[in-house]
Scaffold this motif. Structure first.
Motif, PDB file in Angstrom:
ATOM      1  N   GLU A 197      21.400  44.500 -38.778  1.00  0.00           N
ATOM      2  CA  GLU A 197      21.799  43.438 -39.699  1.00  0.00           C
ATOM      3  C   GLU A 197      20.623  42.892 -40.513  1.00  0.00           C
ATOM      4  O   GLU A 197      20.795  41.947 -41.284  1.00  0.00           O
TER       5      GLU A 197
ATOM      6  N   ILE B 100      18.018  41.072 -39.600  1.00  0.00           N
ATOM      7  CA  ILE B 100      17.813  39.655 -39.304  1.00  0.00           C
ATOM      8  C   ILE B 100      16.388  39.475 -38.782  1.00  0.00           C
ATOM      9  O   ILE B 100      15.983  40.131 -37.827  1.00  0.00           O
TER      10      ILE B 100
ATOM     11  N   HIS C 145      29.337  43.203 -32.761  1.00  0.00           N
ATOM     12  CA  HIS C 145      29.011  44.556 -32.295  1.00  0.00           C
ATOM     13  C   HIS C 145      29.268  44.783 -30.802  1.00  0.00           C
ATOM     14  O   HIS C 145      29.505  45.911 -30.389  1.00  0.00           O
TER      15      HIS C 145
ATOM     16  N   VAL D  41      20.910  44.947 -32.876  1.00  0.00           N
ATOM     17  CA  VAL D  41      21.739  44.178 -33.810  1.00  0.00           C
ATOM     18  C   VAL D  41      20.860  43.537 -34.884  1.00  0.00           C
ATOM     19  O   VAL D  41      21.215  43.541 -36.065  1.00  0.00           O
TER      20      VAL D  41
ATOM     21  N   LYS E 164      22.880  33.575 -36.585  1.00  0.00           N
ATOM     22  CA  LYS E 164      23.219  34.863 -37.200  1.00  0.00           C
ATOM     23  C   LYS E 164      23.188  35.981 -36.172  1.00  0.00           C
ATOM     24  O   LYS E 164      24.051  36.854 -36.160  1.00  0.00           O
TER      25      LYS E 164
ATOM     26  N   ALA F 207      26.366  38.222 -34.989  1.00  0.00           N
ATOM     27  CA  ALA F 207      26.313  39.686 -35.131  1.00  0.00           C
ATOM     28  C   ALA F 207      26.480  40.367 -33.769  1.00  0.00           C
ATOM     29  O   ALA F 207      27.148  41.397 -33.663  1.00  0.00           O
TER      30      ALA F 207
END
Length: 147
Positions: free
Chosen positions: A106, A108, A125, A102, A117, A121
């Motif tokens: 994303e 991140i 997902h 993830v 965050k 996320a």
């Protein structure tokens, strides 16, 4: 849909005279369908998790207070019945891999300030497929470089 499966299982419990299971599924269906007649699977999973958490709390209280063994058995049976309706859960290394995936998807960065965050996320997902408390601890470990 998950709610239909639960309704079918409730009917089977009625026919097999499994009063405990029928009663539990009656309450689950009533709660899950309170706002919508056909709730989506994510909504139903949230209710199932809530019911499991309540049953676990009851079991802990009975164990702590030296409750009767029949009460403990009932609480344990509720948990077993409800676990059938959860999607397979990510734990341990598979959850760490999902978190890293993830973060990559994303874009991140592994900074403590980005924990929110990552959790958001992850929820998008992998909704309903992990324990939030465990995921939070793993994300903290990843963000601090310990994992």
């Amino acid at each position: 849909m998950l709610i239909e499966r639960i309704r079918e299982d409730r009917l089977k419990a009625l026919k097999s005279k499994d009063a405990k299971k029928k009663s539990l599924l009656d309450v689950l269906v009533a709660d899950a369908c309170k706002d919508e007649k056909q709730p989506d699977d994510a909504t139903v999973v949230r209710f199932v998790k809530k019911f499991i958490e309540n049953a676990k709390e009851n079991l802990q209280a009975l164990e702590k207070g030296g409750g009767i063994s029949a009460g403990k058995e009932d609480a344990q049976r509720e948990i077993e019945i409800l676990m059938e309706y959860l999607p397979s859960q990510l734990t341990g290394t598979s959850l760490v891999e999902a978190i890293r995936q993830v973060m990559s998807l994303e874009a991140i960065e592994a900074l403590p300030a980005n924990m929110g965050k990552v959790m958001k996320a992850l929820g998008v997902h992998y909704a309903g497929k992990y324990d939030g408390k465990e995921a939070s601890e793993l994300v903290k470990g990843i963000m601090s470089g310990k994992i």
